[in-house]
Enzyme design. Sequence first.
Site, mmCIF file in Angstrom:
data_model
loop_
_atom_site.group_PDB
_atom_site.id
_atom_site.type_symbol
_atom_site.label_atom_id
_atom_site.label_comp_id
_atom_site.label_asym_id
_atom_site.label_seq_id
_atom_site.Cartn_x
_atom_site.Cartn_y
_atom_site.Cartn_z
ATOM 1 N N THR A 165 45.173 -85.371 48.899
ATOM 2 C CA THR A 165 44.526 -85.495 50.197
ATOM 3 C C THR A 165 43.928 -86.892 50.314
ATOM 4 O O THR A 165 43.944 -87.678 49.362
ATOM 5 C CB THR A 165 43.457 -84.416 50.423
ATOM 6 O OG1 THR A 165 43.127 -84.368 51.819
ATOM 7 C CG2 THR A 165 42.203 -84.671 49.620
ATOM 8 N N HIS A 221 40.547 -89.253 51.617
ATOM 9 C CA HIS A 221 39.140 -89.340 51.996
ATOM 10 C C HIS A 221 38.874 -90.751 52.504
ATOM 11 O O HIS A 221 39.451 -91.734 51.997
ATOM 12 C CB HIS A 221 38.215 -89.071 50.806
ATOM 13 C CG HIS A 221 38.315 -87.683 50.272
ATOM 14 N ND1 HIS A 221 38.412 -86.576 51.078
ATOM 15 C CD2 HIS A 221 38.317 -87.221 48.993
ATOM 16 C CE1 HIS A 221 38.475 -85.489 50.325
ATOM 17 N NE2 HIS A 221 38.423 -85.857 49.060
ATOM 18 N N ALA A 275 39.820 -79.509 55.374
ATOM 19 C CA ALA A 275 40.460 -79.128 54.113
ATOM 20 C C ALA A 275 39.438 -78.550 53.147
ATOM 21 O O ALA A 275 38.225 -78.780 53.281
ATOM 22 C CB ALA A 275 41.144 -80.352 53.488
ATOM 23 N N ILE A 285 34.446 -79.039 50.883
ATOM 24 C CA ILE A 285 35.229 -79.111 52.118
ATOM 25 C C ILE A 285 35.178 -80.520 52.690
ATOM 26 O O ILE A 285 34.311 -81.321 52.350
ATOM 27 C CB ILE A 285 34.716 -78.112 53.179
ATOM 28 C CG1 ILE A 285 33.343 -78.559 53.731
ATOM 29 C CG2 ILE A 285 34.636 -76.700 52.604
ATOM 30 C CD1 ILE A 285 32.875 -77.766 54.935
ATOM 31 N N CYS A 307 48.244 -82.183 51.184
ATOM 32 C CA CYS A 307 48.182 -80.829 50.628
ATOM 33 C C CYS A 307 49.560 -80.205 50.457
ATOM 34 O O CYS A 307 49.699 -78.983 50.372
ATOM 35 C CB CYS A 307 47.292 -79.930 51.483
ATOM 36 S SG CYS A 307 45.634 -80.590 51.693
#
Length: 239
Positions: free
Chosen positions: A95, A97, A170, A184, A201
């Site tokens: 994922t 960030h 997510a 999360i 994901c």
Amino acid sequence: MTKRANPHRESLSTEGMFSDSASVEWVIENGLLDYDKAISEMERLAGAIAIGHAQERVWLVEHPPLFTAGTSASDEHLLNNALPVHKTGRGGEHTYHGPGQRICYVMLDLNKRKQDLRLYVATLEQWIINTLDHFNIKGERREDRVGVWVKRPEKPALPDGTPREDKIAAIGIRVRKWVTFHGISINVEPDLSHYEGIIPCGVEGHGITSLVDLGLPVTMEDLDIALKQEFEKLFGKSQ
């Protein structure tokens, strides 16, 4: 941040995670937090909570742009190395960030609550769904895709006719001695182009969205207020 789906999450009641034994510390980090520092602090705090030496905490942060690879991450889902890649112990795959994304690291003692990971993940999902409702966004669960999804009927359907959906939040967790960490992420206004460096994901076809991408001028502060209100309804008092 994701965790592999479990069957029958739709049928789980989110009762059972509330605890009135102690309030939960609510901490909002200023600025962009180094990812490795965040992991180190979570590891430390989870250990302290497990032996009763620290208070449960929800820690709200933003990170500089980066990718993380969970325990199920596949190398072929990393499409480029334009951003730093951090291997991490949370469940799930790759994922992104970055700034404009609210990450909530949730460190709770399930010994005080209910030792049921499916219930815990379902409650995290419900927390996100209830929070999005403050902004008139209908977030939904999917049995085969953990996280929270938004229908996009204005976008072309997938080649097989499946209606288009975009992921807005997510989930990825780790648990040690029944103390949770990781948590999360909700997209407020991140640079969505950064998701092009991964198959988020491991899900192909569907896209990624954010509150601002959906036309809502929501600030991080607006989201934080809603998150705290809805957290207390599901998990207990925070301070």
